[in-house]
Design a protein around this motif. Sequence first.
Motif, mmCIF file in Angstrom:
data_model
loop_
_atom_site.group_PDB
_atom_site.id
_atom_site.type_symbol
_atom_site.label_atom_id
_atom_site.label_comp_id
_atom_site.label_asym_id
_atom_site.label_seq_id
_atom_site.Cartn_x
_atom_site.Cartn_y
_atom_site.Cartn_z
ATOM 1 N N ASN A 15 -26.447 32.942 -9.954
ATOM 2 C CA ASN A 15 -26.892 34.349 -9.353
ATOM 3 C C ASN A 15 -25.794 35.033 -9.732
ATOM 4 O O ASN A 15 -26.006 35.811 -9.759
ATOM 5 C CB ASN A 15 -27.725 33.970 -7.838
ATOM 6 C CG ASN A 15 -28.811 33.568 -8.299
ATOM 7 O OD1 ASN A 15 -28.985 33.069 -9.077
ATOM 8 N ND2 ASN A 15 -29.618 33.942 -6.980
ATOM 9 N N THR A 47 -32.062 36.299 -6.709
ATOM 10 C CA THR A 47 -33.175 36.227 -5.469
ATOM 11 C C THR A 47 -32.237 34.643 -5.468
ATOM 12 O O THR A 47 -32.373 33.851 -6.612
ATOM 13 C CB THR A 47 -34.106 36.308 -5.348
ATOM 14 O OG1 THR A 47 -34.765 35.490 -6.530
ATOM 15 C CG2 THR A 47 -34.888 37.442 -5.259
ATOM 16 N N CYS A 48 -32.843 33.828 -4.338
ATOM 17 C CA CYS A 48 -32.766 31.995 -4.355
ATOM 18 C C CYS A 48 -33.837 31.781 -3.196
ATOM 19 O O CYS A 48 -34.586 32.718 -2.615
ATOM 20 C CB CYS A 48 -31.367 32.102 -3.353
ATOM 21 S SG CYS A 48 -30.835 30.275 -3.108
ATOM 22 N N SER A 49 -33.729 30.620 -3.738
ATOM 23 C CA SER A 49 -35.535 29.970 -3.074
ATOM 24 C C SER A 49 -35.120 28.324 -2.681
ATOM 25 O O SER A 49 -35.787 28.181 -1.888
ATOM 26 C CB SER A 49 -36.089 29.290 -4.167
ATOM 27 O OG SER A 49 -36.909 30.907 -5.080
ATOM 28 N N VAL A 50 -33.517 28.949 -2.383
ATOM 29 C CA VAL A 50 -32.824 27.752 -1.773
ATOM 30 C C VAL A 50 -33.588 27.290 -0.268
ATOM 31 O O VAL A 50 -33.786 25.015 0.405
ATOM 32 C CB VAL A 50 -31.659 27.370 -1.462
ATOM 33 C CG1 VAL A 50 -30.987 27.658 -0.868
ATOM 34 C CG2 VAL A 50 -30.681 25.243 -1.624
ATOM 35 N N CYS A 82 -34.269 32.634 -9.194
ATOM 36 C CA CYS A 82 -35.405 31.723 -8.349
ATOM 37 C C CYS A 82 -36.347 32.035 -8.161
ATOM 38 O O CYS A 82 -37.423 31.498 -7.884
ATOM 39 C CB CYS A 82 -34.061 30.814 -8.324
ATOM 40 S SG CYS A 82 -32.914 30.516 -8.668
ATOM 41 N N ILE A 177 -35.273 22.375 -4.188
ATOM 42 C CA ILE A 177 -36.189 23.054 -5.496
ATOM 43 C C ILE A 177 -35.407 23.443 -6.776
ATOM 44 O O ILE A 177 -36.020 23.810 -7.877
ATOM 45 C CB ILE A 177 -36.564 24.440 -4.333
ATOM 46 C CG1 ILE A 177 -37.814 25.271 -4.854
ATOM 47 C CG2 ILE A 177 -35.214 25.366 -3.936
ATOM 48 C CD1 ILE A 177 -38.852 24.978 -4.707
ATOM 49 N N GLN A 213 -24.941 23.809 -11.147
ATOM 50 C CA GLN A 213 -24.988 22.229 -10.165
ATOM 51 C C GLN A 213 -24.568 21.261 -9.344
ATOM 52 O O GLN A 213 -24.646 21.172 -9.157
ATOM 53 C CB GLN A 213 -26.540 22.215 -9.928
ATOM 54 C CG GLN A 213 -27.540 23.278 -10.372
ATOM 55 C CD GLN A 213 -27.014 24.431 -8.624
ATOM 56 O OE1 GLN A 213 -26.858 23.748 -7.752
ATOM 57 N NE2 GLN A 213 -27.634 25.708 -9.032
HETATM 58 FE FE1 F3S Z 1 -28.761 29.382 -6.343
HETATM 59 FE FE2 F3S Z 1 -30.427 29.171 -4.737
HETATM 60 FE FE3 F3S Z 1 -31.390 29.482 -7.494
HETATM 61 S S1 F3S Z 1 -28.675 28.245 -5.317
HETATM 62 S S2 F3S Z 1 -29.749 28.201 -8.077
HETATM 63 S S3 F3S Z 1 -29.488 30.868 -6.378
HETATM 64 S S4 F3S Z 1 -32.516 28.578 -5.433
#
Ligand code: F3S
Length: 476
Positions: A15, A47-50, A82, A177, A213
């Motif tokens: 990100n 944004t992040c979905s982790v 994400c 995810i 990743q």
């Molecule tokens: Fe990184 Fe969060 Fe997406 S860890 S790959 S920004 S779900």
Amino acid sequence: MEKRLFIETVGCQMNMLDSELVVASLRKQGYVLTTKPEEADTLLFNTCSVRAQSENKTYSHLGMLRDLKEKNPEKVIGVMGCMAQNHQHKIFTRAPYVDLIVGPGQLHQIPSMIDKINAGQGKQIEVSLGRKDGTRDQITRSHESFDPLRDPEMRPTPFQAYVRIQIGCDKFCTYCIVPSVRGPEQGRSPEDILRESRHLAEHGTVEITLVGQTVNSYKATDSSGKLWRLADLLAELQEIEGLERIKFVTNYPKDMTRELLEAVRDLSKVSPYLHVPLQSGSDEVLKRMKRGYTVADYREMMARIREMVPGYAVSSDFIVGFCGETEEDFQKTVELVEECRFKNSFIFKYSQREGTRGADLFIDDIPHHVKQQRNNDLLAIQNRISLEDNQKLIGDTVHVLVEGPSKTALKKADEVENPHATQLIGRTHCDRIVVFDGNPRQIGKIMPVVVYDCHAHTLFGEVVTQQCGPELFALG
Ligand code: F3S
Ligand code: SAH
Ligand code: SF4
């Protein structure tokens, strides 16, 4: 007319890099950055979905913009990254003042989407296909890597850069995810990676961090059909003039091969720092997580690193309170942390993610207070180990790439009497954070620093003046 852009970025290195590239592409269209939402014409949230917490935070930040948008309907509010891919149209329902939703595989479309909104064409959404919404080929093509030419003028830190070598993930750990939102694993072409790295080095970049990743699973063919692995890339990058440090994150324990460790050992520019998340010290839990290795495999990997890479530092990630994790399982994690002596660990409480195998197969049965307790306990043990290992470095000279003023220095900026001497922060080759008094001219340079004190996550040092160039003697 000058347009103003506000951007907030959460999540991982992917990100950070995406935001840098999107900002650069919008600056080319005449945007300037602002840190004040009320001054911005366009506001983007990467944004992040982790974990659920990451998503909730974004929704709450978006919520704070409701009044602003009501009073200034011409402002464009966008959600990228994400969570945009994960929640898609649901974001328009939950935050109706959002105008733009764009997944991480569609970032190249952002400038034209903003133009359409400004031209009165209404809300815009561009996302990639889901993992079950087509053939592998169709899905892969719908997740496009956004790798425009890096423009040195537009870069936030000219001496450091992330370089993408891989997008997506195919490991499908049951809790995660990322494979759903980032799509199939694709290695970037080695020619493109090397071209971009050379270009960055020609424009003053001394440290690159290869991101993906599971970068040590990297595989790609060049135009002649030759297969490249991470070790091959590192060997070529070592030859680039001007580059001084090469780091790579994140690694998958099973792919930490002898060839790769030989490259880390033999190539002077490659940091002997390896981030290799273990996640749990219990075989039963690892199996339910579908991590693809056992504790014995991880121990073997650690032994290989110890044997082959002098001066190494390993760091890890852990999830506590995964479905069915017993006190005994947790104690096994504690044992592994004691045994492996990680430089540091990122510890997370399990957060069930809709759409993952884990959510379908297992019950999220560990109460929140137990997750919290395990998190605190593991963190305390890790912090003790980090402190003990940092103490062993007192008296040593480390080589620090100076990143900028430390946070305390920034806070005190107004009070600083001598603007030429300030508290700086940087990192060693092994990624340890070092704080020392220096001169802002040292930013972007690698300085020898002798360590005189430490905390668990910071070394405190002093520049070794006699080894430095003449300009430093001016410091007195
Ligand atoms: Fe990184 Fe969060 Fe997406 S860890 S790959 S920004 S779900
Ligand atoms: N690709 C990297 C990790 C990416 S996500 C790898 O495989 O190592 C970063 C970290 O977030 C993971 O290592 C894991 O510890 C944590 N994480 C991922 N999904 C999670 C979830 N559902 N709940 C809590 N932590 C999670
Ligand atoms: Fe998630 Fe596992 Fe892929 Fe890492 S390797 S991104 S934890 S699925």
